[in-house]
Scaffold this motif. Structure first.
Motif, short mmCIF file in Angstrom:
data_model
loop_
_atom_site.label_atom_id
_atom_site.label_comp_id
_atom_site.label_asym_id
_atom_site.label_seq_id
_atom_site.Cartn_x
_atom_site.Cartn_y
_atom_site.Cartn_z
N VAL A 100 -3.23 1.68 10.82
CA VAL A 100 -4.08 2.87 10.95
C VAL A 100 -3.24 4.09 10.60
O VAL A 100 -2.26 4.39 11.27
N GLU A 101 -3.61 4.79 9.53
CA GLU A 101 -2.83 5.93 9.06
C GLU A 101 -3.52 7.24 9.46
O GLU A 101 -4.71 7.27 9.79
N THR A 102 -2.73 8.32 9.43
CA THR A 102 -3.24 9.64 9.78
C THR A 102 -3.36 10.49 8.52
O THR A 102 -2.41 10.59 7.73
N VAL A 144 -8.39 2.36 -1.79
CA VAL A 144 -7.96 1.06 -2.31
C VAL A 144 -6.45 0.91 -2.15
O VAL A 144 -5.95 -0.18 -1.80
N ALA A 145 -5.70 2.00 -2.37
CA ALA A 145 -4.24 1.95 -2.20
C ALA A 145 -3.86 1.61 -0.76
O ALA A 145 -2.89 0.88 -0.52
N ASP A 146 -4.63 2.11 0.22
CA ASP A 146 -4.38 1.76 1.61
C ASP A 146 -4.50 0.26 1.82
O ASP A 146 -3.67 -0.38 2.47
N VAL A 147 -5.58 -0.30 1.30
CA VAL A 147 -5.83 -1.74 1.45
C VAL A 147 -4.73 -2.54 0.77
O VAL A 147 -4.24 -3.53 1.32
N GLN A 148 -4.33 -2.12 -0.41
CA GLN A 148 -3.26 -2.84 -1.11
C GLN A 148 -1.94 -2.74 -0.37
O GLN A 148 -1.18 -3.71 -0.29
N ARG A 149 -1.67 -1.57 0.21
CA ARG A 149 -0.43 -1.37 0.97
C ARG A 149 -0.39 -2.27 2.20
O ARG A 149 0.67 -2.74 2.60
N HIS A 150 -1.54 -2.51 2.78
CA HIS A 150 -1.61 -3.34 3.99
C HIS A 150 -2.21 -4.71 3.69
O HIS A 150 -2.76 -5.37 4.58
N GLY A 151 -2.05 -5.14 2.44
CA GLY A 151 -2.63 -6.41 2.03
C GLY A 151 -2.13 -7.60 2.82
O GLY A 151 -2.87 -8.57 3.05
#
Length: 328
Positions: free
Chosen positions: A105-107, A140-147
């Motif tokens: 979970v990012e801010t 999408v970058a968030d999802v890829q970062r936390h893939g």
């Protein structure tokens, strides 16, 4: 994707029991602060009414389903965003207190956290207006970062309160990794075929009609609609009908799982309780129809308590109620 088999336990072939004791569930979704007003009746257009009470309660479909899955016995990680406001800090702390892993979970700087304005009338029915805030910034970058969080899971749970392209990216990662996907298509909207390539699609009747375009006024119409939804991609289509029960179609004929009779107080998170319990029970190897019945019980118990996350039942509460109903 559909599997042709001849047993009501066939879903075990689609989602076999997890090899460890605690199913690993990753949720991609929204995190909101619910601003809840309680009133005798919902206002009509142009009408001003006086509310009876006001509360700030943690909510958001993603966060609700994460807490529901954690209380159901899952090991849960949440992918999402909060703002850099006071709500963001409170929401994160609450999720951690519920046992939800918030490392993904990012801010979002200079952005307000998501907010939902929820009006609840005496019957338990509600009217909700959502301001996405930081939820609209989940990329999408968030999802890829936390893939890896997705790839290491037994089940990915997704809804539609974050950008659709982000949800599609998460589904694609899960598909490539062989992780099972449960999609709760709320809020209601038409969906492309790529988003229906999931293991379980579990809309309510309004969402089901929006996706497939057919009627859902009777149980028989709901069965036909479930069959149509299933033919569009998912291995299993489940339509929740509130106090009329739940329709299940896994390719062996659409059928009704009977409703749970309970006095409704607040239906805000009933669907999230259903989804979270369903994910954990299926990942634990519970047969499909039994898992849906337990999810029905979880939804009913949630509807009997005020508030979103405060209403979400524990696994013990659901099992106890199931034992009571089975004995009766």
């Amino acid at each position: 994707m559909s599997v042709a088999v001849d047993s009501l336990n066939a879903f075990a072939l689609i989602m076999p029991p997890t090899p460890h004791n605690c199913p690993k569930i990753t949720v991609l979704g929204s995190i909101n602060m619910d601003l809840v007003v309680r009133c005798a009746d919902l206002p009509l257009p142009g009408q001003t009414i006086t509310a009876e009470a006001f509360e700030e309660i943690p909510g958001g479909k993603g966060a609700n389903q994460a807490v529901a899955a954690a209380r159901a016995g899952g090991e849960v990680r949440l992918i999402g965003r909060v703002g850099d406001d006071g709500f963001g800090k409170t929401l994160r702390e609450h999720l951690v207190s519920e046992g939800v892993d918030c490392t993904c979970v990012e801010t979002t700087a200079d952005t307000a956290s998501g907010v939902a304005i929820v009006a609840v009338e005496k019957s338990g029915e509600n009217s909700i207006v959502v301001v996405p805030g930081s939820n609209g910034e989940v990329t999408v970058a968030d999802v890829q970062r936390h893939g890896d969080a997705i790839r290491q899971s037994d089940v990915l749970m997704v809804q539609l309160e974050t950008p659709r392209e982000t949800v599609e990216a998460a589904i694609a990662i899960a598909r490539r990794a062989g992780v099972k996907v449960i999609l709760d298509p709320a809020p209601a909207q038409a969906l492309p075929a790529t988003m229906l390539d999931v293991d379980v699609l579990c809309p309510n009747e309004t969402e089901a009609v929006t996706i497939a375009g057919d009627r859902c006024g009777t149980v028989e119409e709901a069965k036909q609609l479930a069959a149509k939804l299933r033919s569009s991609g998912p291995d299993v289509a489940i339509i929740t009908l509130g106090d009329r029960g739940t329709i299940v179609d896994d390719g062996m004929g659409a059928r009704l799982i009977e409703p749970i009779t309970i006095k409704a107080v607040d239906t805000t998170a009933a669907g999230d309780a259903f989804a979270g319990t369903l994910a954990v029970r299926l990942a634990s190897g519970v047969p499909l129809d039994r898992a849906v019945r337990l999810a029905n019980i979880a939804g009913a118990l949630a509807a009997s308590v005020a508030g979103a996350q405060p209403s979400l039942p524990t696994a013990d509460a659901v099992t106890s109620k199931a034992d009571e109903l089975d004995a009766g």
